[in-house]
Design an enzyme around this catalytic site. Structure first.
Site, short mmCIF file in Angstrom:
data_model
loop_
_atom_site.label_atom_id
_atom_site.label_comp_id
_atom_site.label_asym_id
_atom_site.label_seq_id
_atom_site.Cartn_x
_atom_site.Cartn_y
_atom_site.Cartn_z
N TYR A 239 0.76 -1.11 -0.10
CA TYR A 239 -0.13 0.08 0.01
C TYR A 239 0.65 1.28 -0.02
O TYR A 239 1.99 1.13 0.41
CB TYR A 239 -0.81 -0.05 1.34
CG TYR A 239 -2.14 -1.13 1.13
CD1 TYR A 239 -3.13 -0.75 0.57
CD2 TYR A 239 -1.78 -2.25 1.79
CE1 TYR A 239 -4.23 -1.66 0.20
CE2 TYR A 239 -3.05 -2.98 1.97
CZ TYR A 239 -4.09 -3.06 1.15
OH TYR A 239 -5.01 -3.81 1.10
N LEU B 23 -0.59 -8.73 -4.71
CA LEU B 23 -1.68 -9.61 -4.49
C LEU B 23 -2.72 -8.64 -3.96
O LEU B 23 -3.72 -8.37 -4.64
CB LEU B 23 -1.57 -10.98 -3.81
CG LEU B 23 -2.69 -11.57 -3.46
CD1 LEU B 23 -3.51 -12.22 -4.73
CD2 LEU B 23 -2.31 -12.99 -2.43
N ASP B 24 -2.81 -8.57 -2.80
CA ASP B 24 -3.72 -7.74 -1.97
C ASP B 24 -2.94 -6.55 -1.30
O ASP B 24 -2.40 -6.96 0.05
CB ASP B 24 -4.47 -8.54 -1.24
CG ASP B 24 -5.43 -7.63 -0.23
OD1 ASP B 24 -5.47 -6.63 -0.25
OD2 ASP B 24 -5.97 -8.33 0.73
N PRO B 25 -2.58 -5.48 -1.66
CA PRO B 25 -3.13 -4.89 -2.88
C PRO B 25 -2.32 -5.38 -4.02
O PRO B 25 -1.32 -5.56 -4.20
CB PRO B 25 -3.06 -3.37 -2.52
CG PRO B 25 -1.49 -3.20 -1.88
CD PRO B 25 -1.63 -4.45 -1.05
N ASP C 10 -5.98 -8.01 -6.71
CA ASP C 10 -7.23 -7.61 -6.19
C ASP C 10 -8.00 -6.37 -6.95
O ASP C 10 -9.25 -6.41 -7.58
CB ASP C 10 -7.65 -7.44 -4.92
CG ASP C 10 -6.65 -6.42 -4.30
OD1 ASP C 10 -5.62 -6.23 -4.99
OD2 ASP C 10 -6.81 -5.83 -3.05
#
Length: 930
Positions: free
Chosen positions: A583, A608-610, A613
């Site tokens: 992030y 991946l996350d973030p 997604d």
């Protein structure tokens, strides 16, 4: 008597000829055989031109060639001498480049050298020309006082190029499901001459005028750039079709409302698309002197309404590009432009622009993504938004490109006649050249003198800049281990996620990867495994960071997220790009303006996350919106887990990435929108109490809890009107309960604890448990300790902590705070073993309302399982998109500067496409809700 007189006169004539030749040596030139391409059938002079030279007393030697469009007998009849040896000639004329081993020292050569932009492929030839004391005259630089070329094949390049692209357009449209009259137009070299080609095109035009173009195609628009010979030649062919010319400002109107019974043409000049970077407007004289002050608006104002682009302009170094790589990505994505026809049952066109005929054939020039020419053997390629090229099919995504660099040779006789007639007036001047004498001793005309690239072993003053260009190109490369042209990339961090990043980037031999880490053994292992370099660095050493960054073009930061700020500062200071999977940190966001000013991209949230997604969410959302749907709700979960058979511990979890980050997230705050109400979860431990069961994959016992601030993504995703916006984390059921127990016991406290100071006395987990319980006697019976712990956190919680070894007599590795200490401990105790694997699960649920009132839910589900012998699922799904994004940034596909997220369609679609090519895919289903 008359016979004697005639004989005497003949003898006298021969004597006079002999005396003339004695006083003035006969000039000797040669026409060399073309050998660069099997298709090259042109010559610099036609037999008619040769005959005129012979009648002027010039000896013309022609190297034999059965491939030449004009047969050898024609040159023999014109008075030429056919022989292999051309060393007698002082001036040697050709068309294309001459192989190094065939260059004869101390001669004057005339041909298209393609060296004036320091074209890398021809630099060895240029070096040989200098070494062999050859005087090189380049046709491309034969120019009049106004700077216009006086000798060129340009017109027939335009003629052949236009014939070719009409042929290719017919095949491309057929592959897309549309039969058109262009199917009856063949490639240029199939015709005996251009007159036969024109007749075929007139026939096709007749069918167009009769309304035989499929209505599903809508109106076709042809845009011609430039107004010179190339453009005029191509437009001559275009004008054989039923046509109407429109100015650039009318292109959109005809693209939307034009007639299918004719073809629309538009000639685009500089003034139509070039504007000052500062202040706008266009001034031709200023542009000639300072092209770097201008940018092109072609991609925004003209290209979106162009069906076929015929590029005829000469591109000079430092001039604005007509279409950049990012422009191409935007233009060649599957289109949702409202003016494209949507006839019932008719195949949809992928986008407005169908074909490009780049007659300029200047790799990396005005059409930036055209980095190599096509050939007469393979005249077309499909270029798509992901920079893939397909030369074997007309079916597929992208735009059809024809960029043959020897177009005129497809019409060789007409081209030879045309070119020879233009060159002939300058032949006498060129023949003055004696390469063994200094250039200063010659009285060349300004036209010829201005075209002399080399003389007497040196570049002439007007072309000394070629050396500077070569050095600039060399400086832009990187030498590692003897390999040239490598772009230096620095990867910070050597953990699990680093391996897929290194592996992907190391696939490209033009990228030189360096792994820098404070764990020397890990960095060395990665370097040995993938054949890259390793460096040791302390992550908090900003001076060392700046030093390493300054020797790189791009930095991939895979360090703990709190270190991205110093890395970003080092990158902005060094003027290099940065990519991270994390992030955006506030201290990174603060660098947005300074990064823009430095021309630096700080690309975040591409893991991946973030990361993935975002990509899948935006793909689904934009697809719905482009088809008229309204997004009502967005609920998303993502998580990395051990495979079910390896979730054999109280947390039901094993660490496949930074343990501290996993544990810290469990005490973080969260915020989301639920049915129009903002819900806030306070930091400090409340998050685990709101976990709920998830049943979207019934075979798994999942639970989920909110992840950070979900509400800001409503704006970032462009769905401000949703009543629910939720992003959460997936774990196996039982994770939250055990985490609550650990939190209640004080093991996830981020504040320093005196007993955990690294320099303090040794302590066991049992002793530390007693301290956390407030017990002064650390020798308390084990069962009594468990009882006291159960009273604090419950029986199941106590059992969970016991199973994790947190009541054992093992010595604690103290890291200052309970959070850091337990992170280190669990990171070692709960790591995936060699033969174990993990699982990544991602789920989006998007509520949709359509214009007719129908409601549905789009469900996007991605599951990725790790490969024990290769990479974990977490490493792949974080590392691979990070590496792909880094490569896109290196290749110029991402040109936004400052702090950037992967939310642009040109970015996320390309990332998804390449992830799918690497086996990372998702399944999407629709469920009616009415």
């Amino acid at each position: 008597m008359s016979y004697k007189v005639a004989a005497f006169r003949t003898k006298s004539h021969l004597v006079r000829q002999l005396s003339v030749s004695t006083s003035k040596p006969r000039r000797v030139i040669a026409i060399r055989r073309e050998d660069q391409s099997v298709w090259e059938r042109r010559a610099p002079f036609s037999p008619a031109n040769v005959n005129r030279l012979v009648r002027q007393g010039v000896k013309v030697i022609v190297q034999p060639s059965n491939r030449r469009a004009y047969p050898m007998q024609s040159y023999l009849n014109a008075g030429a001498i056919i022989q292999e040896d051309i060393s007698e000639a002082s001036v040697i004329f050709g068309v294309k480049q001459t192989p190094i081993d065939l260059l004869i020292p101390n001669k004057t050569y005339c041909f298209f050298s393609h060296t004036i932009k320091a074209q890398e492929a021809n630099m060895p030839m240029l070096d040989a020309i200098l070494a062999k004391n050859i005087r090189l005259i380049d046709y491309e630089k034969l120019m009049d006082g106004a700077g216009n070329r006086v000798v060129a094949f340009g017109k027939y390049a335009g003629v052949a190029g236009m014939i070719n692209i009409l042929h290719g357009l017919g095949l491309r449209l057929l592959a897309l499901g549309h039969h058109t009259p262009f199917m009856h137009v063949g490639p240029a070299h199939n015709y005996r001459n251009s007159s036969m080609a024109r007749q075929a095109i007139r026939d096709a035009g007749y069918e167009v005028a009769l309304g035989m173009m499929p209505k599903s195609l809508g109106p076709l628009t042809f845009v011609f750039t430039g107004s010179g010979n190339v453009s005029q030649g191509s437009q001559e062919i275009f004008q054989e079709l039923p046509h109407e010319y429109v100015p650039p400002e009318m292109l959109r109107k005809v693209a939307e409302h034009g007639s299918p019974n004719k073809i629309y043409g538009c000639e685009v000049r500089r003034r139509h698309h070039l504007v000052r970077k500062n202040g706008g407007g266009y001034d031709n004289q200023e542009y000639e002197e300072h092209p770097e002050r201008y940018v092109s608006t072609f991609a925004q104002t003209i290209a979106p309404y162009t069906s076929v682009l015929v590029n005829c302009i000469y591109w000079a170094v430092d001039s604005p590009k007509l279409l950049t790589i990012p422009d191409a990505k935007h233009l060649f994505l599957p289109s949702h432009t409202p003016w494209l026809p949507k006839s019932v049952g008719a195949p949809a066109l992928p986008h407005r622009m169908l074909a490009i005929c780049d007659i300029s054939a200047d790799p990396g020039g005005s059409i930036e993504f055209m980095n190599e020419c096509t050939t007469i053997d393979t005249p077309f390629c499909l270029y798509d938004a992901d920079r893939n090229k397909d030369t074997k099919s007309f079916k597929g995504p992208g735009v059809l490109v024809c960029s043959i660099d020897n177009m005129p040779t497809q019409l060789p006789r007409e081209s030879t006649d045309f070119f020879g007639d233009l060159l002939f007036p300058y032949a006498d001047d060129i023949m003055k050249s004696d390469a063994t004498k200094p250039l200063e001793e010659h009285d060349f005309s300004p036209v010829v003198k201005g075209a002399i690239i080399t003389s007497n072993g040196k570049l002439t003053p007007s072309f000394e800049y070629i050396n500077e260009l070569r050095m600039a190109n060399t400086r832009s490369r990187h030498k590692v281990g003897g390999h040239e042209e490598q772009t230096p990339v620095l990867i910070l961090g050597s953990g699990l996620v680093s391996a897929p990043v290194v592996e992907y980037l190391a696939r490209d031999k033009n990228v030189a990867v360096t792994v820098a880490s404070q764990v020397r053994e890990e960095a060395d292992a990665l370097a040995e495994r993938y054949g890259v370099r390793a460096e040791f660095i302390q992550a908090n050493d900003e001076a060392a960071l700046r030093s390493l960054a300054s020797n790189s073009r791009l930095v991939v930061s895979l360090l703990p997220y709190e270190l991205h700020g110093p890395v970003a500062r080092a990158c902005v200071s060094a003027g290099v790009h940065m990519v991270t999977a994390s992030y955006v940190r506030p201290e990174v966001q603060e660098l947005h303006e300074s990064a823009k000013e430095a021309g630096v991209t700080l690309l975040n949230e591409v893991g991946l996350d973030p990361g993935i997604d975002h990509l899948l969410a935006l793909e689904c959302i934009h697809n719905i919106q482009n088809h008229g749907g309204r997004i009502d709700s967005f609920v998303s979960y993502c998580g990395g887990l051990p495979a079910p058979e390896f979730s054999d511990n109280a947390l039901r979890y094993k660490f496949s990435w930074n343990p501290r980050g996993v544990l810290l997230n469990t005490i973080s705050s969260a915020k989301y929108l639920s049915r129009g109400q903002i819900v806030e979860v306070l930091s400090g431990g409340e998050l685990m109490s709101v976990a709920r069961d998830l049943d979207f994959l019934p075979g798994f016992a999942f639970e989920g809890f909110p992840n950070r601030d979900s509400t800001k993504y409503a704006e970032l995703y462009g769905i401000n009107d949703v009543h629910t916006m939720f992003r959460g984390t997936i774990r196996y059921k039982g994770f939250a309960e055990t985490m609550i127990a650990m939190q209640l016991f004080g093991l996830v406290d981020p504040n320093p604890h005196p007993s955990l100071h690294p320099e303090g006395p040794a302590i066991t987990w049992r002793q530390f448990a007693c301290e956390l319980l407030g017990l002064l006697d650390t020798s308390i019976f084990y069962e009594n300790l468990k009882t006291r712990l159960s009273e604090r956190i419950g029986v199941s919680g106590a059992q969970a902590l016991e199973s994790l070894g947190l009541l054992s007599d093992d010595t604690v590795v103290k890291c200052g705070t309970p959070l850091d200490t337990i992170s280190h401990y669990l990171g070692k105790r709960l790591q995936l073993e060699k033969d174990e694997t993990d699982l990544v699960v991602l789920r989006h649920e998007v509520g949709v309302t359509w214009s007719d009132g129908r409601r549905e839910r789009r469900e996007v589900t991605m599951t990725v399982r790790g490969e024990p012998a290769r990479h974990t699922a977490m490493a792949r799904t974080v590392g691979l998109p990070t590496a792909i994004a880094a490569k896109m940034l290196l290749d110029g596909e991402i040109q936004d500067r400052g702090v950037v997220l992967p939310f642009s369609p040109t970015v996320y679609k390309s990332l998804l496409s390449r992830l799918r090519a690497d086996g990372i895919t998702a399944k999407e289903v629709c469920r009616p809700l009415n």
